[in-house]
Design a protein around this motif. Sequence first.
Motif, short mmCIF file in Angstrom:
data_model
loop_
_atom_site.label_atom_id
_atom_site.label_comp_id
_atom_site.label_asym_id
_atom_site.label_seq_id
_atom_site.Cartn_x
_atom_site.Cartn_y
_atom_site.Cartn_z
N ASN A 37 0.87 -1.17 0.00
CA ASN A 37 0.00 0.00 0.00
C ASN A 37 0.91 1.22 0.00
O ASN A 37 1.87 1.28 0.77
CB ASN A 37 -0.89 0.04 1.25
CG ASN A 37 -1.96 -1.02 1.24
OD1 ASN A 37 -2.46 -1.41 0.19
ND2 ASN A 37 -2.33 -1.51 2.42
N GLN A 47 -1.98 -0.79 -4.21
CA GLN A 47 -2.94 0.31 -4.12
C GLN A 47 -2.20 1.59 -3.76
O GLN A 47 -1.24 1.56 -2.98
CB GLN A 47 -4.00 0.00 -3.06
CG GLN A 47 -5.17 0.99 -3.05
CD GLN A 47 -6.25 0.61 -2.04
OE1 GLN A 47 -6.20 -0.45 -1.44
NE2 GLN A 47 -7.21 1.50 -1.86
N LYS A 53 -1.47 -4.83 4.80
CA LYS A 53 -0.31 -4.89 3.91
C LYS A 53 0.71 -3.83 4.29
O LYS A 53 0.36 -2.82 4.91
CB LYS A 53 -0.75 -4.70 2.46
CG LYS A 53 -1.51 -5.87 1.87
CD LYS A 53 -1.81 -5.63 0.40
CE LYS A 53 -2.48 -6.84 -0.24
NZ LYS A 53 -2.77 -6.60 -1.69
N GLN A 79 -6.24 2.81 7.81
CA GLN A 79 -7.31 1.85 8.13
C GLN A 79 -8.53 2.00 7.24
O GLN A 79 -9.24 1.02 6.97
CB GLN A 79 -7.73 2.00 9.61
CG GLN A 79 -6.67 1.58 10.60
CD GLN A 79 -6.26 0.13 10.44
OE1 GLN A 79 -7.10 -0.76 10.30
NE2 GLN A 79 -4.95 -0.13 10.47
N THR A 80 -8.79 3.22 6.77
CA THR A 80 -10.03 3.46 6.02
C THR A 80 -9.85 3.54 4.50
O THR A 80 -10.79 3.25 3.76
CB THR A 80 -10.68 4.77 6.50
OG1 THR A 80 -9.76 5.86 6.33
CG2 THR A 80 -11.07 4.67 7.97
N PHE A 119 -7.38 2.01 2.51
CA PHE A 119 -6.84 0.84 1.81
C PHE A 119 -7.76 -0.36 1.97
O PHE A 119 -8.32 -0.59 3.05
CB PHE A 119 -5.44 0.50 2.34
CG PHE A 119 -4.39 1.51 1.97
CD1 PHE A 119 -3.97 1.65 0.65
CD2 PHE A 119 -3.84 2.34 2.94
CE1 PHE A 119 -3.00 2.58 0.31
CE2 PHE A 119 -2.87 3.27 2.60
CZ PHE A 119 -2.46 3.40 1.28
N GLU A 120 -7.89 -1.12 0.90
CA GLU A 120 -8.74 -2.32 0.94
C GLU A 120 -8.22 -3.33 1.95
O GLU A 120 -9.00 -3.98 2.64
CB GLU A 120 -8.81 -2.94 -0.46
CG GLU A 120 -9.50 -2.04 -1.48
CD GLU A 120 -9.42 -2.62 -2.89
OE1 GLU A 120 -8.89 -3.74 -3.05
OE2 GLU A 120 -9.88 -1.94 -3.83
N ASP A 121 -6.91 -3.46 2.03
CA ASP A 121 -6.30 -4.37 3.00
C ASP A 121 -5.24 -3.60 3.78
O ASP A 121 -4.07 -3.54 3.38
CB ASP A 121 -5.66 -5.57 2.30
CG ASP A 121 -5.07 -6.58 3.29
OD1 ASP A 121 -5.11 -6.30 4.51
OD2 ASP A 121 -4.59 -7.64 2.84
N ASP A 131 -7.14 1.75 -11.89
CA ASP A 131 -8.24 1.60 -10.92
C ASP A 131 -7.75 1.34 -9.50
O ASP A 131 -8.55 1.11 -8.59
CB ASP A 131 -9.18 0.48 -11.36
CG ASP A 131 -8.50 -0.88 -11.49
OD1 ASP A 131 -7.30 -0.99 -11.13
OD2 ASP A 131 -9.15 -1.84 -11.96
N ASN A 132 -6.43 1.37 -9.32
CA ASN A 132 -5.88 1.14 -7.98
C ASN A 132 -5.37 2.44 -7.34
O ASN A 132 -4.59 2.41 -6.38
CB ASN A 132 -4.75 0.12 -8.03
CG ASN A 132 -3.57 0.56 -8.90
OD1 ASN A 132 -3.72 1.42 -9.76
ND2 ASN A 132 -2.40 -0.04 -8.68
N THR A 163 -6.45 6.20 -5.58
CA THR A 163 -7.45 7.09 -5.00
C THR A 163 -6.77 8.41 -4.69
O THR A 163 -5.74 8.43 -4.02
CB THR A 163 -8.02 6.51 -3.68
OG1 THR A 163 -8.58 5.22 -3.94
CG2 THR A 163 -9.09 7.43 -3.10
#
Length: 295
Positions: A51, A72, A121, A113-114, A116-118, A94-95, A97
Amino acid sequence: MSKQIGSPSRTRTIMNQYGIHAKKGFGQNFLTNPDVLSGIVRAAKITKDDNVIEIGPGIGALTEKLAQAAGQVVALEIDESLLPVLDDVLSPYDNVTVLNRDVLKTNLAELVQTAFEDPTKPVKVVANLPYYITSPILFSLLASQVEWAAVCVMMQKEVADRLVAKPGTKDYGALTLAIDYRMDVKVAFAVSRKSFVPAPNVDSAIVLLTQKKAPLPVAPFNDDRLFGLVRGCFAHRRKSLWNNLKTIVGKDKERLERVRLVLDQLGIDAQTRPERLSLVEFINLTNAMHDQGLL
């Protein structure tokens, strides 16, 4: 296939298309050297398992490289006018933001925490830092509750020299000690001012910060007191350690005698300059002054 964002020709095209002018207030200098952009990603050892938080994506030149390498990417851009530009040029990815945020006003632990999807990592920070707020951003990153896998940032070469300075040199100071306390530091490579549009007045360097591999041999009783003492000792660089300590503890004779006792116990010459003390010596000084009721 369109040219990469960081190429000089595409940078000019994007700036002309959107009427973009580098804003001095945001310390904007757009990097237009694809080799340097790729070098930053290599220095940070970005992989699909990472990340990445990018600070100040600008028009997306580095963001594009990160998107291609990372799992991401969350980019924090303070300049609201660049959001539609980034939305357009980064649309193939698409990865990514992009958030309109000031990193100095962002709760980074919450962001991880908010956003990233995971969030489990490894999290790395990559940035071309505005020169005028490099130190505040570094302190903000270190003060957060995030255990960074790596912090890979571009900064003014003069600041990079301070981060890796050794005791007794002119570049050694409070910033050196604050970074050394928490991170291992390496200058990855230098970057010419000619790599930017507009060109800044100074050269830059890519610096890699990673969590310390080995713990310090001694710990301070309190981090805040340690760096309060360090800042106080470097408040007047040309003064001796003794004169700076007198400013910190006051003019009371009994307290000053205890300071003398501490210095004698530690084998530190009162007339030495603060920049000759190592991090461990500053920690020992903090602990001993605390034991004597001086901090």
